[in-house]
Design a protein around this motif. Structure first.
Motif, PDB file in Angstrom:
ATOM      1  N   MET A   1       0.855  -1.226   0.062  1.00  0.00           N
ATOM      2  CA  MET A   1      -0.012  -0.079  -0.075  1.00  0.00           C
ATOM      3  C   MET A   1       0.785   1.375  -0.035  1.00  0.00           C
ATOM      4  O   MET A   1       0.550   2.280  -0.899  1.00  0.00           O
ATOM      5  N   THR A   2       2.079   1.287   0.821  1.00  0.00           N
ATOM      6  CA  THR A   2       2.879   2.317   0.777  1.00  0.00           C
ATOM      7  C   THR A   2       3.585   2.683  -0.590  1.00  0.00           C
ATOM      8  O   THR A   2       3.593   3.858  -1.097  1.00  0.00           O
ATOM      9  N   ILE A   3       3.710   1.729  -1.510  1.00  0.00           N
ATOM     10  CA  ILE A   3       4.072   2.003  -2.682  1.00  0.00           C
ATOM     11  C   ILE A   3       3.141   2.530  -3.538  1.00  0.00           C
ATOM     12  O   ILE A   3       3.482   3.517  -4.235  1.00  0.00           O
ATOM     13  N   ALA A   4       1.749   1.993  -3.575  1.00  0.00           N
ATOM     14  CA  ALA A   4       0.888   2.424  -4.133  1.00  0.00           C
ATOM     15  C   ALA A   4       0.521   3.969  -3.881  1.00  0.00           C
ATOM     16  O   ALA A   4       0.580   4.932  -5.017  1.00  0.00           O
ATOM     17  N   VAL A   5       0.648   4.446  -2.884  1.00  0.00           N
ATOM     18  CA  VAL A   5       0.445   6.044  -2.210  1.00  0.00           C
ATOM     19  C   VAL A   5       1.666   6.769  -2.677  1.00  0.00           C
ATOM     20  O   VAL A   5       1.482   7.690  -3.535  1.00  0.00           O
ATOM     21  N   GLY A   6       2.797   6.044  -2.677  1.00  0.00           N
ATOM     22  CA  GLY A   6       4.110   6.758  -3.328  1.00  0.00           C
ATOM     23  C   GLY A   6       3.864   7.044  -4.727  1.00  0.00           C
ATOM     24  O   GLY A   6       4.217   8.377  -5.286  1.00  0.00           O
ATOM     25  N   VAL A   7       3.532   5.976  -5.636  1.00  0.00           N
ATOM     26  CA  VAL A   7       3.528   6.187  -6.881  1.00  0.00           C
ATOM     27  C   VAL A   7       2.345   7.356  -7.323  1.00  0.00           C
ATOM     28  O   VAL A   7       2.600   8.232  -8.176  1.00  0.00           O
ATOM     29  N   PHE A   8       1.274   7.330  -6.512  1.00  0.00           N
ATOM     30  CA  PHE A   8       0.050   8.326  -6.816  1.00  0.00           C
ATOM     31  C   PHE A   8       0.704   9.581  -6.733  1.00  0.00           C
ATOM     32  O   PHE A   8       0.337  10.321  -7.503  1.00  0.00           O
ATOM     33  N   GLU A   9       1.343   9.929  -5.583  1.00  0.00           N
ATOM     34  CA  GLU A   9       1.589  11.379  -5.223  1.00  0.00           C
ATOM     35  C   GLU A   9       2.888  11.712  -6.067  1.00  0.00           C
ATOM     36  O   GLU A   9       2.869  12.749  -6.546  1.00  0.00           O
ATOM     37  N   LEU A  10       3.636  10.739  -6.462  1.00  0.00           N
ATOM     38  CA  LEU A  10       4.825  11.122  -7.558  1.00  0.00           C
ATOM     39  C   LEU A  10       4.372  11.518  -8.831  1.00  0.00           C
ATOM     40  O   LEU A  10       4.599  12.391  -9.408  1.00  0.00           O
ATOM     41  N   PHE A  11       3.389  10.673  -9.320  1.00  0.00           N
ATOM     42  CA  PHE A  11       2.736  11.042 -10.545  1.00  0.00           C
ATOM     43  C   PHE A  11       1.599  12.340 -10.508  1.00  0.00           C
ATOM     44  O   PHE A  11       1.834  13.425 -11.325  1.00  0.00           O
ATOM     45  N   THR A  12       0.921  12.316  -9.509  1.00  0.00           N
ATOM     46  CA  THR A  12       0.000  13.422  -9.267  1.00  0.00           C
ATOM     47  C   THR A  12       0.715  14.901  -9.063  1.00  0.00           C
ATOM     48  O   THR A  12       0.019  15.908  -9.316  1.00  0.00           O
ATOM     49  N   TYR A  13       1.606  14.869  -8.208  1.00  0.00           N
ATOM     50  CA  TYR A  13       2.333  16.088  -7.631  1.00  0.00           C
ATOM     51  C   TYR A  13       3.705  16.417  -8.149  1.00  0.00           C
ATOM     52  O   TYR A  13       3.893  17.431  -8.478  1.00  0.00           O
ATOM     53  N   ALA A  14       4.463  15.422  -7.881  1.00  0.00           N
ATOM     54  CA  ALA A  14       6.043  15.646  -7.872  1.00  0.00           C
ATOM     55  C   ALA A  14       6.205  16.086  -9.500  1.00  0.00           C
ATOM     56  O   ALA A  14       7.079  16.926  -9.826  1.00  0.00           O
ATOM     57  N   LEU A 106     -13.670   1.897  -5.526  1.00  0.00           N
ATOM     58  CA  LEU A 106     -12.335   1.577  -5.703  1.00  0.00           C
ATOM     59  C   LEU A 106     -11.584   1.301  -4.245  1.00  0.00           C
ATOM     60  O   LEU A 106     -10.649   0.290  -4.117  1.00  0.00           O
ATOM     61  N   ALA A 107     -12.139   2.004  -3.222  1.00  0.00           N
ATOM     62  CA  ALA A 107     -11.742   1.741  -1.652  1.00  0.00           C
ATOM     63  C   ALA A 107     -12.083   0.258  -1.399  1.00  0.00           C
ATOM     64  O   ALA A 107     -11.249  -0.133  -0.765  1.00  0.00           O
ATOM     65  N   ALA A 108     -13.346  -0.098  -1.588  1.00  0.00           N
ATOM     66  CA  ALA A 108     -13.762  -1.567  -1.435  1.00  0.00           C
ATOM     67  C   ALA A 108     -12.784  -2.638  -2.149  1.00  0.00           C
ATOM     68  O   ALA A 108     -12.631  -3.612  -1.368  1.00  0.00           O
ATOM     69  N   ILE A 109     -12.574  -2.425  -3.325  1.00  0.00           N
ATOM     70  CA  ILE A 109     -11.754  -3.394  -3.953  1.00  0.00           C
ATOM     71  C   ILE A 109     -10.356  -3.058  -3.513  1.00  0.00           C
ATOM     72  O   ILE A 109      -9.740  -4.378  -3.244  1.00  0.00           O
ATOM     73  N   GLN A 110      -9.597  -2.141  -3.098  1.00  0.00           N
ATOM     74  CA  GLN A 110      -8.331  -2.013  -2.429  1.00  0.00           C
ATOM     75  C   GLN A 110      -8.380  -3.105  -0.929  1.00  0.00           C
ATOM     76  O   GLN A 110      -7.403  -3.724  -0.622  1.00  0.00           O
ATOM     77  N   LEU A 111      -9.465  -2.851  -0.290  1.00  0.00           N
ATOM     78  CA  LEU A 111      -9.591  -3.570   0.973  1.00  0.00           C
ATOM     79  C   LEU A 111      -9.724  -5.303   0.723  1.00  0.00           C
ATOM     80  O   LEU A 111      -9.155  -5.930   1.441  1.00  0.00           O
ATOM     81  N   GLN A 112     -10.344  -5.461  -0.387  1.00  0.00           N
ATOM     82  CA  GLN A 112     -10.492  -6.905  -0.747  1.00  0.00           C
ATOM     83  C   GLN A 112      -9.097  -7.267  -1.645  1.00  0.00           C
ATOM     84  O   GLN A 112      -8.640  -8.182  -0.964  1.00  0.00           O
ATOM     85  N   ASP A 113      -8.405  -6.692  -2.327  1.00  0.00           N
ATOM     86  CA  ASP A 113      -7.040  -6.683  -2.748  1.00  0.00           C
ATOM     87  C   ASP A 113      -6.495  -5.721  -3.168  1.00  0.00           C
ATOM     88  O   ASP A 113      -6.633  -4.949  -4.196  1.00  0.00           O
ATOM     89  N   ALA A 120      -5.718   0.232 -10.867  1.00  0.00           N
ATOM     90  CA  ALA A 120      -6.678   1.079 -11.238  1.00  0.00           C
ATOM     91  C   ALA A 120      -6.224   2.595 -10.733  1.00  0.00           C
ATOM     92  O   ALA A 120      -6.269   3.514 -11.378  1.00  0.00           O
ATOM     93  N   SER A 121      -5.550   2.428  -9.571  1.00  0.00           N
ATOM     94  CA  SER A 121      -5.044   3.506  -8.941  1.00  0.00           C
ATOM     95  C   SER A 121      -3.952   4.179  -9.727  1.00  0.00           C
ATOM     96  O   SER A 121      -3.732   5.512  -9.922  1.00  0.00           O
ATOM     97  N   VAL A 189     -12.878  -4.658 -12.719  1.00  0.00           N
ATOM     98  CA  VAL A 189     -12.418  -5.225 -11.795  1.00  0.00           C
ATOM     99  C   VAL A 189     -13.609  -5.874 -10.675  1.00  0.00           C
ATOM    100  O   VAL A 189     -13.321  -7.030 -10.108  1.00  0.00           O
ATOM    101  N   ALA A 190     -14.202  -5.012 -10.247  1.00  0.00           N
ATOM    102  CA  ALA A 190     -15.211  -5.278  -9.308  1.00  0.00           C
ATOM    103  C   ALA A 190     -16.229  -6.247  -9.646  1.00  0.00           C
ATOM    104  O   ALA A 190     -16.836  -6.958  -8.992  1.00  0.00           O
ATOM    105  N   PHE A 191     -16.442  -6.186 -11.133  1.00  0.00           N
ATOM    106  CA  PHE A 191     -17.336  -7.284 -11.667  1.00  0.00           C
ATOM    107  C   PHE A 191     -16.816  -8.985 -11.391  1.00  0.00           C
ATOM    108  O   PHE A 191     -17.721  -9.469 -10.974  1.00  0.00           O
TER     109      PHE A 191
END
Length: 202
Positions: A1-14, A106-113, A120-121, A189-191
């Motif tokens: 999860m830490t890697i996913a957040v890092g990638v999101f912030e790198l792409f979106t902000y940095a 998306l949050a429900a999917i992330q809780l599942q897997d 998707a993130s 994915v949810a399907f």
């Protein structure tokens, strides 16, 4: 999860923020507000840290400009993700997850897997990155137009202005497309998650 957040912030902000840093550095050097040669002689490690921090902070501060560019640029067509998904997958018509809020889904999917949800993130983060890169590129077009009158290379300046203008518009368009793909990917994915509907039943 830490890697996913890092990638999101790198792409979106940095990454968009780094374009602002490059633009402001060019303007400051061109206006002789800073001595670029002296700055480049600074310790490399310290310079990298300053650039990274500035990029990250500017990316956060300038995030509303990307949203503004997204709203201002007219849309050629309106695309309904849910309708498109149901047209391709009619068997999902009566499933509750289809009408759920996409971010909650998306949050429900992330809780599942978490790994599956991260896909998707990443697509969404890439779309936001492209959208947020548009304003500094468009500002670069404005700077190129100024250089057309103030500089010594009018042909180069007008070429840059045209390329930056086209590039800025293309970034917003592609950002929208990836945002559409991210929402579609979330539904796809949810399907395949058997008990996902239980989370959205009243």
């Amino acid at each position: 999860m830490t890697i996913a957040v890092g990638v999101f912030e790198l792409f979106t902000y940095a990454i968009p923020g780094s374009l602002y840093v490059a633009l402001f550095t060019y303007i400051a050097a061109r206006a002789q507000w800073i001595d670029l040669a002296a700055v480049l002689k600074s310790p490399s490690f310290l310079l990298v840290i300053v650039v990274v921090l500035l990029s990250y902070l500017l990316g956060y501060l300038a995030y509303p400009l990307g949203l503004l560019a997204h709203k201002i640029l007219p849309k050629r067509r309106k695309r309904d993700v849910t309708a498109e998904f149901l047209r391709r997958n009619p068997s999902a018509k009566d499933r509750p997850f289809v009408q759920a809020d996409p971010f909650l889904l998306l949050a429900a999917i992330q809780l599942q897997d978490a790994e599956v949800g991260a896909d998707a993130s990443r697509v969404r983060a890439t779309g936001l990155m492209l959208r947020n890169c548009a304003p500094p590129v468009l500002f670069g077009a404005v700077a190129a137009i100024v250089e057309l009158f103030a500089g010594r290379s009018p042909v180069f300046a007008i070429t840059c202005a045209v390329l930056f203008l086209i590039g800025g518009i293309a970034l917003v368009v592609q950002g929208r497309m990836l945002g559409h793909w991210a929402r579609m990917r979330t539904l796809e994915v949810a399907f395949w998650i058997p008990d996902i509907d239980d989370k959205f039943r009243p």
